[in-house]
Write an enzyme that holds these catalytic residues in place. Structure first.
Site, mmCIF file in Angstrom:
data_model
loop_
_atom_site.group_PDB
_atom_site.id
_atom_site.type_symbol
_atom_site.label_atom_id
_atom_site.label_comp_id
_atom_site.label_asym_id
_atom_site.label_seq_id
_atom_site.Cartn_x
_atom_site.Cartn_y
_atom_site.Cartn_z
ATOM 1 N N LYS A 50 0.854 -1.196 0.000
ATOM 2 C CA LYS A 50 0.000 0.000 0.000
ATOM 3 C C LYS A 50 0.885 1.239 0.000
ATOM 4 O O LYS A 50 1.945 1.265 0.651
ATOM 5 C CB LYS A 50 -0.899 -0.032 1.240
ATOM 6 C CG LYS A 50 -2.004 1.025 1.249
ATOM 7 C CD LYS A 50 -2.906 0.851 2.489
ATOM 8 C CE LYS A 50 -3.997 1.897 2.549
ATOM 9 N NZ LYS A 50 -4.863 1.730 3.732
ATOM 10 N N SER A 92 -9.724 1.767 2.786
ATOM 11 C CA SER A 92 -8.824 2.504 1.920
ATOM 12 C C SER A 92 -7.772 1.660 1.205
ATOM 13 O O SER A 92 -7.176 2.129 0.242
ATOM 14 C CB SER A 92 -8.107 3.577 2.737
ATOM 15 O OG SER A 92 -7.264 2.977 3.705
ATOM 16 N N SER A 143 -9.846 -0.595 6.990
ATOM 17 C CA SER A 143 -9.281 -0.387 5.653
ATOM 18 C C SER A 143 -8.631 -1.614 5.038
ATOM 19 O O SER A 143 -8.309 -1.600 3.856
ATOM 20 C CB SER A 143 -8.257 0.755 5.683
ATOM 21 O OG SER A 143 -8.933 1.980 5.788
#
Lengths: 559, 548
Positions: free
Chosen positions: A135, A210, A234
């Site tokens: 990420k 996210s 997330s």
């Protein structure tokens, strides 16, 4: 002249810091590799079982089969990397899961180094040749790390996050940086400053967020496993939306060093995989105390791999006696009927495995959402202060200091981030602190206690990972409250600091091929081992479901 | 072009940009928000622990009208001499090239986290105990939030509502020349925090640069009660803080380098009025004398305004002490109370002190200045001697070590304060750098007292020892310095001198008895200074008068 001095000077300092403080001595890393390889080889044979006779074989560990392939010299790490990168690139234009992909050459070079180690008879590490997506809010020193924000466009950190460093030390190949909502603030990945990622099950839908890029990349088999971050769900919510396994570890289990802070008291680095085993192996690689994170725990990390028994070795009631609590507030109104029936079916499956399933009520559950948002925005308003345009990142030319700050931040941050900074600044302001921040901390204590109570009567708690399956891109873009409400299933777990595993358990009928539904399993603090054991058995015995999205051609996953 | 430069510079730690960027509305470069937090801490409280045994009136202070009273509180920032910074592994050395001691953590790079240096807690506990404070066994760090280019994270890690130490006091002896007396000043709180970096402003004023070497260096902030009443008391308070941190070894306490920084708050009120006057903060005080003079100037300024009915011109502001013109000038007016939005630092665990940990630190504490002064006083030393000896930890240790060899305190004090102090001053040496050891000073004093050598020879020996080292015994032997105490030998020398100076003998006997000194000098010269002076004079007198 001046510039080059500063440049090298800076580099020298950061290098020095990394060399002297971050690097494990060679002999130590060798030792740990030997330990790993022992358990891995003994387990590798377990996965070489003849497949069960169901029409949909349970997911196997891609990490272990990669290892088998490499150690048996059936293929080289370079060959594997080549074929996998080809597939990654094939679907990337449709999904847009990655913000940055390095040159293939750089990855090939890493793969060839692994091959050299294997040829020399050295253990290349338990993650050897495994492509890992990271990420974009997790720092990587050889790739840009922007946190999905324009304020950090082009920013290259001088160090690897601890989780990334450990992945690399164990042979993993970081394949790229995955898309995300800016600084983790969002539940759809639409709040990325750079691009919108599509859901591999239905490209008109969001992958969740996210960590949407990390979830979509694993779901579409662009990479084997990926790192995400979970502050309020997330990792778990996108895992649910994309039909993959997502694990949010106990707060403190994995070092946050190198994770761009959103809400420091809630942030965790989490893992995605297409099987529980892969997810657990990745967690094992990154978990453990780190002297660069004062909030990381010194608790021992058990060997999760022993939990991943092969399906044929299971008794008829492999989870006999396990007490499972279904949180009643999570299958109530406001939750999609399709989701509720998938979760109820999962509960039945637990019973078939020998568990006793009871509904438990957590009356404080609904308090979690407002408390979470107060705490998260308060901390984020502070954590994002460092993006001031002075030392790095987006800087706007201005005649005086306040305009430099204002301009750099106005231009650098997206609207969701600005809204949260404003809310957090408000909540922490003199005269409001007691009414908001302090009160939310009190709620947090209540929630923590109610989980403790529920987990004293149950071994694990289950719930949906999200109140619905993946929704359409743009559907909730202009309705932030509806989007925030979608976090109801997950935020309480962050407030309590507990570990939770999400794995696909069924489908709702929607989209071209149905949409996956994720089951959330919540365990006691630092009891990821139990979650992985139960999750693995659940996954290996779940019949008639195949959580491979249509974007992945059938012959593609047979590598 | 300009934007290209900024682009290229923004990832570097050392930045250039036009100074106008950093110019505040009133045109003064300074952090507007720092150090105002304790406004509320110092101002509204009544002195609680003041134990005044005598007045500190001095001639200078008589200039201040007697119908006014000044209220003074001090915030002191002490930079701790830990090997590394508070939250990262960077060392800090004063005067290092800009940005040569920085890392991702103290630069506030994304993803970097603070990890507390445990020495900071140890030093805070030491100072808290030395200031007679109550320790908070369960405290925490908080974030104090404001934007400034020298503050990398946009917040300072500090302590807000639970300081590690609070409610203490410090005892001070006012020097005799300022009226003397013993005073006790209250300590409101001591808390741990990190320092910010520094802005370097180009001489042409076109740009400013950020040096982050100092960012993250640990500080202890000590807030006093508003117990001081004049500049001397304030300077003595600050000097005692300096002595304490040096005795404890927690800081070098150097004001010039900024290792000890004092900001003072001054207000005045007519005597008898219970309400405090408007408080003014003074910064840029880098010596004790500037603390004292700045305060006295400020008191005089405020009293003058007040006595002319212009008390509304005394406004809450920060003033700067100008060393050149010896006055305070407005730096900035307060723009309301700043809101630092404090909240608990989530990246650091709570600071929990175990009783055994504190007990071990208590056991390790050295004898503190106040205890030392009282001990020296009981030895019968004058207050001037006491203050001189206890002022410097190393001198006090030298003194104590000499006493331990059995020397007389008053004699040792005299030697240290006269010849040894003069030598150190001339040679710019500290007591640890001179070659003389406490053992030899004790030996020297014993040799004079026992009559082995004369006091005059003693001084020669002392300077030899100071400069070259060695032992008293060796020097006396090598240089044949043993005092001549044989009356026959002295008599011979006296006779020789009398015989060689018939003219002076005649004058002496004619009534010019002052010439005795001349003869004594000649004999001493002949003896190479070794003749016992008492014996010499007695025999000389006998000889001069017997033949008359």
């Amino acid at each position: 002249m001046f510039r080059s001095f500063i440049d090298s000077h800076f580099f020298f300092l950061t290098e020095k810091m990394i060399l002297s403080t971050l690097q494990t001595p060679r002999s130590l890393s060798r030792l740990s590799l030997t330990r790993h390889s022992h358990s891995y080889t003994s387990r590798a044979s377990l996965t070489d079982q003849t497949p069960t006779l169901t029409t949909s074989p349970p997911p196997h560990s891609e990490i272990l089969s990669t290892r088998q392939t490499l150690l048996s010299r059936r293929a080289s790490a370079a060959d594997l990397a080549l074929s996998r990168l080809a597939r990654l690139r094939l679907v990337e234009p449709r999904l847009r899961a990655f913000l940055h992909l390095p040159d293939d050459d750089a990855l090939h070079a890493q793969a060839r180094r692994l091959d050299a180690r294997i040829a020399a008879g050295d253990d290349p590490g338990p993650l050897a040749g495994v492509l890992v997506g990271v990420k974009d809010n997790i720092c990587t020193k050889d790739m840009p790390s922007t946190g999905g924000s324009r304020v950090l466009a082009g920013y290259r950190p001088p160090f690897d996050a601890t989780a990334v460093k450990r992945v690399r030390e164990l042979g993993g190949i970081v394949v790229g940086k995955t898309n995300m909502d800016e600084f983790g603030m969002g539940s759809t990945t639409e709040a990325s400053a750079f691009q919108v990622t599509a859901n591999p099950w239905d490209e008109s839908r969001v992958p969740g967020g996210s960590s949407g890029g990390s979830a979509a990349a694993v779901s579409s088999r662009q990479c084997v496993v990926s790192l995400g971050s979970d502050t309020g769900g997330s990792v778990r919510q996108p895992a649910s939306f994309c039909g993959v396994v997502g694990l949010k570890p106990t707060y403190g289990r994995v070092s946050r060093f190198g994770l761009m802070a959103y809400a420091s008291s809630l942030d965790t680095v989490g893992c995605f995989g297409s099987s529980v085993a892969d997810t657990g192996i990745l967690l094992h690689a990154i978990a453990g105390h780190d002297r660069f994170d004062a909030t990381s725990s010194k608790q021992d990390v058990p060997d999760f791999q022993s939990q991943f028994a092969s399906v044929s070795s299971l008794e008829s009631k492999p989870l006999k006696g396990l007490r499972v609590g279904l949180i009643s507030e999570t299958i109530d109104k406001g939750v999609d009927a399709g989701v509720i029936s998938a979760i109820r079916a999962a509960a039945l499956h637990f019973e078939e495995l020998g568990c006793s399933v009871n509904e438990v009520s957590l009356p404080s559950f609904s308090l979690g959402l407002p408390a979470y948002y107060i705490l998260a925005v308060s901390e984020s308003s502070s954590n994002l202060s460092r993006y001031d345009g002075i030392r790095y990142g987006n800087q706007v030319y201005a005649d005086e200091l306040d305009s430099l700050y204002g301009g750099s931040r106005a231009e650098g941050f997206g609207s969701e981030v600005k809204m949260r900074i404003l809310m957090g600044t408000y909540a922490l302001s003199a005269g409001y602190y007691d009414a908001y921040y302090k009160r939310a901390q009190q709620v947090r204590t209540i929630i923590r206690n109610s989980f403790k109570e529920a987990l004293s009567q149950n071994d694990i708690l289950i719930s949906p990972a999200a109140p619905s399956a993946a929704y359409k891109i743009g559907e909730k873009k202009n309705d932030p409250l509806a989007m925030y409400a979608g976090d109801i299933m997950t935020v309480n777990v962050n407030l309590a600091g507990l570990p939770a595993l999400v794995l696909p358990c069924g489908f709702v009928e929607d989209g071209p091929a149905g949409l996956p539904v994720g089951l959330q399993m919540i365990g006691a603090a630092f009891n990821e081992g139990e979650l992985l054991r139960v999750g693995h058995i659940f996954e290996q015995t779940l019949e008639n479901f195949r959580f491979v999205p249509p974007i992945v051609a059938d012959d593609d996953i047979a590598f | 072009m300009a934007s290209a430069i900024f682009r290229s510079l923004q990832v570097h730690p050392f930045l250039l940009y036009p100074t106008t960027l950093l110019r505040r509305r009133n045109g003064v470069y300074h952090l507007t928000t720092k150090a105002t937090q304790s406004q509320t801490d110092t101002q509204p409280r009544q002195p609680q622990t003041k134990v005044s045994t005598s007045s500190t009136q001095s001639k200078k202070l008589d200039k201040i009208p007697k119908n006014y009273e000044a209220i003074i509180g001090i915030e002191t920032h002490v930079q701790l001499s830990t090997l590394t910074k508070a939250f990262c592994g960077c060392p800090y050395h004063y005067g290092s090239p800009p940005n040569s001691s920085i890392c991702p953590i103290c630069m506030g790079l994304p993803g970097a986290l603070p990890v507390l240096n445990s020495k900071v807690i140890e030093f805070a506990v030491k100072l808290g105990l030395a200031l007679n404070c109550n320790l908070a066994f369960n405290s925490k760090f908080d974030r104090k939030q404001y934007f400034y280019p020298d503050l990398p994270k946009g917040y300072q890690i500090s302590q807000f509502d639970v300081p590690i130490a609070s409610a203490g006091f410090v005892d001070v002896d006012i020097p005799v020349e300022f009226g003397g007396g013993h005073k006790r000043f209250g300590i409101t709180r001591v808390h741990m925090e990190e320092d910010a970096g520094k802005l370097l402003h180009a001489e042409n004023g076109n740009y400013s640069q950020v040096d982050l070497n100092r960012a993250g260096v640990p500080l202890l902030e000590i807030v006093s009660e508003p117990d001081m009443r004049n500049g001397i008391e304030a300077a003595e308070y600050a000097a005692e803080i300096q002595r304490l941190v040096r005795y404890l070894g927690v800081s070098n306490g150097n004001m010039q380098e900024g290792s000890l920084r004092c900001d003072v708050n001054v207000s005045i009120r007519p005597i008898g009025q219970s309400k405090f006057g408007t408080k003014v903060e003074i910064k840029n005080l880098n010596s004790f004398s500037s603390v004292s003079r700045a305060i006295d100037f400020e008191i005089a300024r405020q009293v003058q305004l007040h006595s002319q009915g212009q008390e509304d011109q005394i406004v809450q502001e920060t003033r700067l002490w100008e060393e050149g013109s010896q006055r305070t000038i407005t730096m900035r007016k307060k723009e309301g109370l700043a809101d630092y939005r404090y909240f608990p630092e989530p990246d650091l665990p709570a600071v929990i002190l175990a009783q055994e940990y504190v007990d071990d630190i208590i056991k390790s504490l050295p004898e503190l200045p106040e205890i030392k002064r009282r001990r020296y006083e009981q030895m019968g030393l004058s207050m001037q001697d006491v203050l001189f000896l206890a002022n410097d930890k190393n001198i006090a240790e030298f003194f104590d070590a000499t006493l331990a060899k059995g020397a007389d305190p008053k004699l040792v004090a005299n030697w240290i304060m006269s010849d040894i102090a003069a030598f150190m001053k001339n040679e710019k040496l500290t007591i640890n750098e001179i070659r003389l050891t406490p053992e030899e000073l004790s030996e020297l004093i014993a040799s004079i007292k026992g009559g082995t050598i004369s006091g005059k020879i003693g001084k020669e020996v002392l300077f030899e020892l100071l400069a070259k080292g060695g032992t008293v015994k060796e020097l006396i032997e090598k240089k044949d310095l043993v005092q001549i105490v044989d009356p026959v030998e002295i008599e011979k020398m006296v006779e020789k001198v009398i015989a060689e100076n018939p003219k002076q003998v005649e004058q002496y006997r004619g009534g010019k008895t002052k010439l005795q000194g001349f003869f004594a000098g000649q004999v001493m010269k002949l003896s190479k200074g070794k003749a016992n002076p008492g014996l010499l004079n007695r025999i000389l007198l006998e000889k001069l008068s017997s033949n008359s």
